[in-house]
Design an enzyme around this catalytic site. Sequence first.
Site, PDB file in Angstrom:
ATOM      1  CD1 TRP A   1      32.825  52.338  43.577  1.00  0.00           C
ATOM      2  CD2 TRP A   1      31.256  51.660  45.008  1.00  0.00           C
ATOM      3  NE1 TRP A   1      33.137  51.050  43.974  1.00  0.00           N
ATOM      4  CE2 TRP A   1      32.182  50.614  44.857  1.00  0.00           C
ATOM      5  CE3 TRP A   1      30.163  51.475  45.878  1.00  0.00           C
ATOM      6  CZ2 TRP A   1      32.068  49.394  45.520  1.00  0.00           C
ATOM      7  CZ3 TRP A   1      30.047  50.255  46.531  1.00  0.00           C
ATOM      8  CH2 TRP A   1      30.998  49.234  46.343  1.00  0.00           C
TER       9      TRP A   1
ATOM     10  CG  ASN B   1      36.355  49.425  44.320  1.00  0.00           C
ATOM     11  OD1 ASN B   1      35.664  50.083  43.583  1.00  0.00           O
ATOM     12  ND2 ASN B   1      37.229  48.567  43.848  1.00  0.00           N
ATOM     13  CG  ASP B   2      40.478  47.728  45.228  1.00  0.00           C
ATOM     14  OD1 ASP B   2      39.364  47.535  45.727  1.00  0.00           O
ATOM     15  OD2 ASP B   2      40.989  46.965  44.404  1.00  0.00           O
TER      16      ASP B   2
ATOM     17  CD  GLN C   1      40.029  50.472  40.882  1.00  0.00           C
ATOM     18  OE1 GLN C   1      39.297  49.741  40.233  1.00  0.00           O
ATOM     19  NE2 GLN C   1      40.972  51.200  40.319  1.00  0.00           N
TER      20      GLN C   1
ATOM     21  CD1 TRP D   1      33.506  48.316  41.716  1.00  0.00           C
ATOM     22  CD2 TRP D   1      32.518  47.580  39.847  1.00  0.00           C
ATOM     23  NE1 TRP D   1      34.495  47.931  40.843  1.00  0.00           N
ATOM     24  CE2 TRP D   1      33.909  47.469  39.684  1.00  0.00           C
ATOM     25  CE3 TRP D   1      31.681  47.196  38.793  1.00  0.00           C
ATOM     26  CZ2 TRP D   1      34.496  46.968  38.529  1.00  0.00           C
ATOM     27  CZ3 TRP D   1      32.260  46.700  37.635  1.00  0.00           C
ATOM     28  CH2 TRP D   1      33.660  46.590  37.512  1.00  0.00           C
TER      29      TRP D   1
ATOM     30  CG  PHE E   1      39.929  46.799  37.160  1.00  0.00           C
ATOM     31  CD1 PHE E   1      38.880  47.631  36.807  1.00  0.00           C
ATOM     32  CD2 PHE E   1      39.658  45.434  37.306  1.00  0.00           C
ATOM     33  CE1 PHE E   1      37.589  47.134  36.610  1.00  0.00           C
ATOM     34  CE2 PHE E   1      38.378  44.929  37.120  1.00  0.00           C
ATOM     35  CZ  PHE E   1      37.343  45.778  36.775  1.00  0.00           C
ATOM     36  CB  SER E   2      43.565  47.887  41.892  1.00  0.00           C
ATOM     37  OG  SER E   2      42.425  48.308  42.579  1.00  0.00           O
TER      38      SER E   2
ATOM     39  NE  ARG F   1      40.765  41.657  39.650  1.00  0.00           N
ATOM     40  CZ  ARG F   1      40.039  40.635  39.249  1.00  0.00           C
ATOM     41  NH1 ARG F   1      40.047  40.236  37.998  1.00  0.00           N
ATOM     42  NH2 ARG F   1      39.270  39.968  40.119  1.00  0.00           N
TER      43      ARG F   1
ATOM     44  CD  GLU G   1      39.576  40.856  43.604  1.00  0.00           C
ATOM     45  OE1 GLU G   1      39.145  41.285  42.526  1.00  0.00           O
ATOM     46  OE2 GLU G   1      38.960  40.971  44.667  1.00  0.00           O
TER      47      GLU G   1
HETATM   48  C1  FRU Z   1      39.414  44.460  44.433  1.00  0.00           C
HETATM   49  C2  FRU Z   1      39.207  44.638  42.940  1.00  0.00           C
HETATM   50  C3  FRU Z   1      40.513  44.556  42.186  1.00  0.00           C
HETATM   51  C4  FRU Z   1      40.201  45.304  40.930  1.00  0.00           C
HETATM   52  C5  FRU Z   1      39.281  46.399  41.421  1.00  0.00           C
HETATM   53  C6  FRU Z   1      38.186  46.779  40.484  1.00  0.00           C
HETATM   54  O1  FRU Z   1      38.392  45.034  45.174  1.00  0.00           O
HETATM   55  O2  FRU Z   1      38.261  43.712  42.444  1.00  0.00           O
HETATM   56  O3  FRU Z   1      40.989  43.248  41.959  1.00  0.00           O
HETATM   57  O4  FRU Z   1      41.334  45.817  40.307  1.00  0.00           O
HETATM   58  O5  FRU Z   1      38.727  45.934  42.630  1.00  0.00           O
HETATM   59  O6  FRU Z   1      37.478  47.852  40.971  1.00  0.00           O
END
Ligand code: FRU
Length: 439
Positions: free
Chosen positions: A13, A15-16, A32, A40, A75-76, A151, A205
Amino acid sequence: MKNRLHVKAPGNWVNDPNGMIYYKGQYHLFYQHFPYAPRWGTMHWGHAVSPDLIHWEHVGVALFPSLSEDQNGCFSGSAVEENGVMHLFYTGVHYNQVNPKDIHQCLDQDFTSAQLHLTSKDGMHFDVFGDKEVVIPALTDPEIGDNTHTRDPKVWKGSDAWYMVLGSTTKDHKGEALFYKSEDLSHWRLAGQATTKQKLGWMWECPDLFNVNGRSVFVFSPMELIEDTDGYADRAICMLPEFDEKTCTMKFPENWQLLDCGGDLYAPQTMTDADGNRISIAWLRMPEPVDGIWQGMFCMPRVVDVQNDHIYFRVLPAIRDGFCKKTDSLVSACGECAMIRAELKEGESLEIGGYKIWRQSGKVCADRTDVYPSGAKGWLHAETPQLKEGDLLEIFVDPNMIEIYANNGEYVLSQAVYGLGETFSYEMEKKPEIYLWNE
Ligand code: FRU
């Protein structure tokens, strides 16, 4: 593992995009990453590098939980360089209760967030056990921001100090940006808070603030920005506010733009490239893993430009130039990426491997019903606002993503696709041109 144009999850997986930086002659894209399954979970920072923003190589996991403050995820966050040293900033999360059925997910959103910092002398080695420091502990004053939902530190060098913007939520549940200031990247003090009059989502975010052509551009991803039963309520948007660095005050304009018209792109981040361009990369949300193996990818790097109060996301010139092998057939299904140039007039249409594009009421419309899992999250149909007749479309076709750049990035429409075929047909006066990557 190597990727071209689109960085895809190395497995499991992503993400960001995080920590994007041009550092010591190469580009770094952290992201991420949940390395154990295509879903996730406890966040790590994966890491990819590139000499040119086109050819990417995954180089393993850079950050993972090791302190109490980040025990449930890194996290990000972002990266800056100071005197040859790479500085990473991210949000550490700590779940206040263990979820006995799944330790990788939080129960009842009961978690605490702090902002952390660590450094690297070469951008490749990270002393995860020895070097992390908490630079902003979890907030305790709800007048400032939320203890849970604060965050995604984005740090930049201002005229007189270092600055950080964080996304948060106010006491009355409105999205908010917090600004911090520092002289040494370790000690940070609150310098400003900003929110819009009208509510734009309840939590912002991945906020990102930078200058292009003398204008401040603010990009952020408000949670539950829109009501969308078919798709994603959280959306990435951008706007042109007035930002005063001295006082860290922000005056918001009435208007904002969606970052992309396709509905899937989220949590973008920007950096400056070797030529001084502002480059944006965003996460493409995908509803299910490809071949059960990987889920999540990133759009191509886009050059941010501002003209006449509009924010453009343009094709990176080196990418356009690289597509110079003209062909008649589409080989997207073989893992290749193609570029199609089309002047789409009112009432005309084309079909790329099952993905349909047409022009109606001046808008460019797209439909992915035939190349998308049925019943999955995400818009099947998407469209741009009205465009001028004669505006060129540059369509980039990857086996799992279509990106349509209209009128040199005035609007971009990107969507995830699954099982794209090799067919190509069109009902157009002027024949579209197909180009393959020349290498
Ligand atoms: C956005 C988010 C961020 C966070 C991260 C966690 O997609 O929710 O705000 O830091 O992904 O994976």
